[in-house]
Design a protein around this motif. Structure first.
Motif, mmCIF file in Angstrom:
data_model
loop_
_atom_site.group_PDB
_atom_site.id
_atom_site.type_symbol
_atom_site.label_atom_id
_atom_site.label_comp_id
_atom_site.label_asym_id
_atom_site.label_seq_id
_atom_site.Cartn_x
_atom_site.Cartn_y
_atom_site.Cartn_z
ATOM 1 N N SER A 1 -23.218 -55.712 -43.771
ATOM 2 C CA SER A 1 -23.830 -54.929 -42.702
ATOM 3 C C SER A 1 -25.328 -55.166 -42.628
ATOM 4 O O SER A 1 -25.917 -55.152 -41.546
ATOM 5 N N THR A 2 -25.959 -55.391 -43.785
ATOM 6 C CA THR A 2 -27.400 -55.653 -43.771
ATOM 7 C C THR A 2 -27.708 -56.964 -43.034
ATOM 8 O O THR A 2 -28.718 -57.066 -42.346
ATOM 9 N N GLU A 3 -26.830 -57.952 -43.172
ATOM 10 C CA GLU A 3 -27.033 -59.218 -42.477
ATOM 11 C C GLU A 3 -26.869 -59.025 -40.972
ATOM 12 O O GLU A 3 -27.637 -59.565 -40.166
ATOM 13 N N GLY A 4 -25.856 -58.245 -40.584
ATOM 14 C CA GLY A 4 -25.652 -57.983 -39.166
ATOM 15 C C GLY A 4 -26.831 -57.252 -38.551
ATOM 16 O O GLY A 4 -27.282 -57.571 -37.441
ATOM 17 N N ALA A 5 -27.358 -56.260 -39.280
ATOM 18 C CA ALA A 5 -28.511 -55.516 -38.785
ATOM 19 C C ALA A 5 -29.717 -56.432 -38.616
ATOM 20 O O ALA A 5 -30.475 -56.314 -37.647
ATOM 21 N N ALA A 6 -29.895 -57.358 -39.557
ATOM 22 C CA ALA A 6 -31.025 -58.287 -39.476
ATOM 23 C C ALA A 6 -30.889 -59.215 -38.269
ATOM 24 O O ALA A 6 -31.871 -59.531 -37.601
ATOM 25 N N VAL A 7 -29.659 -59.654 -37.983
ATOM 26 C CA VAL A 7 -29.430 -60.508 -36.819
ATOM 27 C C VAL A 7 -29.792 -59.763 -35.535
ATOM 28 O O VAL A 7 -30.499 -60.281 -34.660
ATOM 29 N N ALA A 8 -29.313 -58.519 -35.420
ATOM 30 C CA ALA A 8 -29.563 -57.738 -34.213
ATOM 31 C C ALA A 8 -31.051 -57.478 -34.015
ATOM 32 O O ALA A 8 -31.598 -57.681 -32.932
ATOM 33 N N GLN A 9 -31.710 -57.013 -35.084
ATOM 34 C CA GLN A 9 -33.141 -56.714 -34.986
ATOM 35 C C GLN A 9 -33.944 -57.979 -34.711
ATOM 36 O O GLN A 9 -34.883 -57.976 -33.906
ATOM 37 N N GLY A 10 -33.586 -59.066 -35.385
ATOM 38 C CA GLY A 10 -34.306 -60.317 -35.188
ATOM 39 C C GLY A 10 -34.191 -60.829 -33.765
ATOM 40 O O GLY A 10 -35.162 -61.338 -33.192
ATOM 41 N N PHE A 11 -33.005 -60.693 -33.175
ATOM 42 C CA PHE A 11 -32.818 -61.142 -31.794
ATOM 43 C C PHE A 11 -33.683 -60.326 -30.840
ATOM 44 O O PHE A 11 -34.343 -60.883 -29.949
ATOM 45 N N ILE A 12 -33.677 -59.013 -31.011
ATOM 46 C CA ILE A 12 -34.472 -58.160 -30.130
ATOM 47 C C ILE A 12 -35.950 -58.516 -30.225
ATOM 48 O O ILE A 12 -36.645 -58.682 -29.214
ATOM 49 N N THR A 13 -36.444 -58.666 -31.446
ATOM 50 C CA THR A 13 -37.862 -58.972 -31.636
ATOM 51 C C THR A 13 -38.208 -60.356 -31.105
ATOM 52 O O THR A 13 -39.226 -60.541 -30.434
ATOM 53 N N ASP A 14 -37.353 -61.358 -31.398
ATOM 54 C CA ASP A 14 -37.622 -62.718 -30.930
ATOM 55 C C ASP A 14 -37.604 -62.803 -29.410
ATOM 56 O O ASP A 14 -38.362 -63.574 -28.814
ATOM 57 N N THR A 15 -36.745 -62.004 -28.767
ATOM 58 C CA THR A 15 -36.580 -62.102 -27.318
ATOM 59 C C THR A 15 -37.620 -61.311 -26.558
ATOM 60 O O THR A 15 -38.062 -61.725 -25.476
ATOM 61 N N THR A 16 -38.031 -60.168 -27.105
ATOM 62 C CA THR A 16 -38.917 -59.278 -26.355
ATOM 63 C C THR A 16 -40.273 -59.050 -27.011
ATOM 64 O O THR A 16 -41.194 -58.561 -26.360
ATOM 65 N N GLY A 17 -40.398 -59.334 -28.314
ATOM 66 C CA GLY A 17 -41.612 -59.020 -29.049
ATOM 67 C C GLY A 17 -41.679 -57.575 -29.505
ATOM 68 O O GLY A 17 -42.636 -57.175 -30.175
ATOM 69 N N VAL A 18 -40.642 -56.784 -29.191
ATOM 70 C CA VAL A 18 -40.612 -55.366 -29.553
ATOM 71 C C VAL A 18 -39.999 -55.212 -30.941
ATOM 72 O O VAL A 18 -38.885 -55.702 -31.186
ATOM 73 N N GLU A 19 -40.686 -54.533 -31.841
ATOM 74 C CA GLU A 19 -40.181 -54.360 -33.199
ATOM 75 C C GLU A 19 -39.516 -53.007 -33.421
ATOM 76 O O GLU A 19 -38.815 -52.819 -34.416
ATOM 77 N N GLU A 20 -39.725 -52.053 -32.516
ATOM 78 C CA GLU A 20 -39.077 -50.752 -32.622
ATOM 79 C C GLU A 20 -38.404 -50.424 -31.297
ATOM 80 O O GLU A 20 -38.903 -49.622 -30.494
ATOM 81 N N PRO A 21 -37.260 -51.039 -31.028
ATOM 82 C CA PRO A 21 -36.584 -50.828 -29.745
ATOM 83 C C PRO A 21 -35.909 -49.465 -29.674
ATOM 84 O O PRO A 21 -35.730 -48.781 -30.679
ATOM 85 N N ALA A 22 -35.508 -49.074 -28.454
ATOM 86 C CA ALA A 22 -34.704 -47.866 -28.286
ATOM 87 C C ALA A 22 -33.382 -48.069 -29.006
ATOM 88 O O ALA A 22 -32.826 -49.181 -29.034
ATOM 89 N N ARG A 23 -32.868 -46.981 -29.606
ATOM 90 C CA ARG A 23 -31.660 -47.122 -30.428
ATOM 91 C C ARG A 23 -30.708 -45.952 -30.193
ATOM 92 O O ARG A 23 -31.125 -44.816 -30.024
ATOM 93 N N ASP A 24 -29.432 -46.270 -30.174
ATOM 94 C CA ASP A 24 -28.396 -45.249 -30.119
ATOM 95 C C ASP A 24 -27.310 -45.639 -31.113
ATOM 96 O O ASP A 24 -26.890 -46.798 -31.152
ATOM 97 N N VAL A 25 -26.878 -44.694 -31.932
ATOM 98 C CA VAL A 25 -25.842 -44.960 -32.933
ATOM 99 C C VAL A 25 -24.610 -44.141 -32.584
ATOM 100 O O VAL A 25 -24.693 -42.934 -32.353
#
Length: 383
Positions: free
Chosen positions: A316-340
């Protein structure tokens, strides 16, 4: 008449817990060539496929001739979140007031003599607790109201496309969906289909107001190159969203049943031709914009119109890193809106952010008994 589908692009990273692995799927060799990596990846994909007749939503199923990759991505719409956010804020405010009142009335415990604290063990990388549902403090957290399925078409694309159109016609019987003429929904380049899109909103037999978006992407017609990891086959993205009153949608828990599907045994009238691809696009380079998948991840499927990728991670830690990395690489945003969403046997973390140029990025990290899946979407600015 050509109807264009826009698939909302997609969101997500998550810090959720459940460690799962892909049985019999060794990690790829970092030194392998691009072709050997693609071959090894292909061998591991089949364990993540759901075959024909697998349920999607509202009675719709994976059509024969296609397979779904990974689980469904089930998310809350922005309207649903905005509707229930005031309820959540009210509950949290009430709890905070009660705790403040207790602090004022309860005497403080006398400080106990200091004792030497036991050392806190350092958690291992897989020791991650699942996050609580964003709306866990509500008695009934709102259920996801949008479902996304990504599929690969393995058999005749015309038959599979018509089968999907027949299901949409049965789900939205008043919308006059055409099932025997692909030119209503498909565009052509060099005498070959280069994209098919449907975007329709209507009322289901169960009296739900629903929007159905379907995109089918065969690959690059001009270069005869399929999408990476598509096995030179068309890829399909289906998104079905409830768009009626959010509260009424949560109250309606009746199962939806499709009526009789229109026959697709009649001849297809347009005669449009699907292109045959010679090769897949390289899987070791950028897959969405400048984003590339980590070497240790298994890429299950990608598409270019709409732009998406689906990956599988061992932890799960790897999956979270992939998701966060994609958001940051694509938008430059490091703290995106989140819903769990903690629903059934899954924890789903959805992250969304917008780049300065208007591109919207979504990442959906699904942690389930099957493993860790990350859906990545990039939607260009509205024209």
């Amino acid at each position: 008449m050509y109807r264009r589908l826009t698939v909302a692009a997609g969101v997500f990273a998550a810090l959720v817990a459940v460690t799962a692995c892909d049985p019999g799927s060794p990690s790829p060799n970092p030194t392998a060539s691009a072709s050997s990596k693609d071959d090894a990846n292909e061998d591991r994909v089949e364990s993540h496929e759901s075959g024909p007749e697998s349920p999607i939503v509202y009675g719709m199923v994976v059509p024969r001739g296609a397979v779904q990759l990974g689980p469904l991505a089930r998310v809350r719409s922005e309207d649903l979140i905005n509707t229930y956010r005031p309820d959540l804020e009210a509950v949290l405010a009430e709890k905070a007031a009660e705790e403040a009142a207790e602090d004022e009335t309860d005497p403080q415990d006398e400080e106990a003599p200091e004792q030497e604290a036991s050392p806190t063990p350092t958690p291992t990388p897989t020791d991650v607790r699942p996050e609580r549902d964003t709306f866990a403090d509500l008695e009934d957290p709102p259920r996801p109201d949008s479902v996304i399925s990504v599929m690969r078409i393995d058999e005749d694309p015309t038959t599979v496309t018509r089968a999907m159109l027949a299901q949409i016609a049965a789900l939205l019987p008043d919308e006059e969906i055409v099932t025997d003429d692909l030119s209503e929904y498909c565009t052509v380049q060099h005498d070959r289909i280069d994209h098919c899109a449907v975007d329709v909103t209507g009322t289901t037999p169960g009296d739900r107001e629903v929007r159905v978006q379907l995109d089918i992407d065969p690959g690059d017609v001009q270069t005869r190159t399929g999408n990476a990891f598509s096995r030179e086959r068309p890829v399909m993205v289906l998104e079905v969203s409830y768009v009626g009153d959010p509260r009424e949608g949560q109250e309606n828990t009746e199962s939806e049943q499709l009526g009789d599907l229109p026959s697709i045994d009649t001849p297809e009238e347009s005669g449009l031709i699907w292109p045959k691809m010679d090769v897949d696009a390289p899987g070791d380079g950028p897959l969405i914009g400048e984003w590339s998948a980590p070497e240790d991840d298994t890429v299950l499927l990608t598409g270019s119109d709409p732009a998406f990728a689906l990956t599988f991670s061992l932890r799960s830690t790897e999956g979270a890193a992939v998701a966060q990395g994609f958001i940051t690489d694509t938008t430059g945003v490091e703290e995106p809106a989140r819903d769990v969403v903690a629903d059934l046997n899954e924890v789903i973390a959805v992250y969304t952010a917008q780049a300065p140029d208007g591109t919207t990025a979504r990442a959906v990290h699904v942690v389930s008994a099957r493993g860790n899946y990350v859906f990545l979407f990039a939607e260009p600015p509205a024209q």
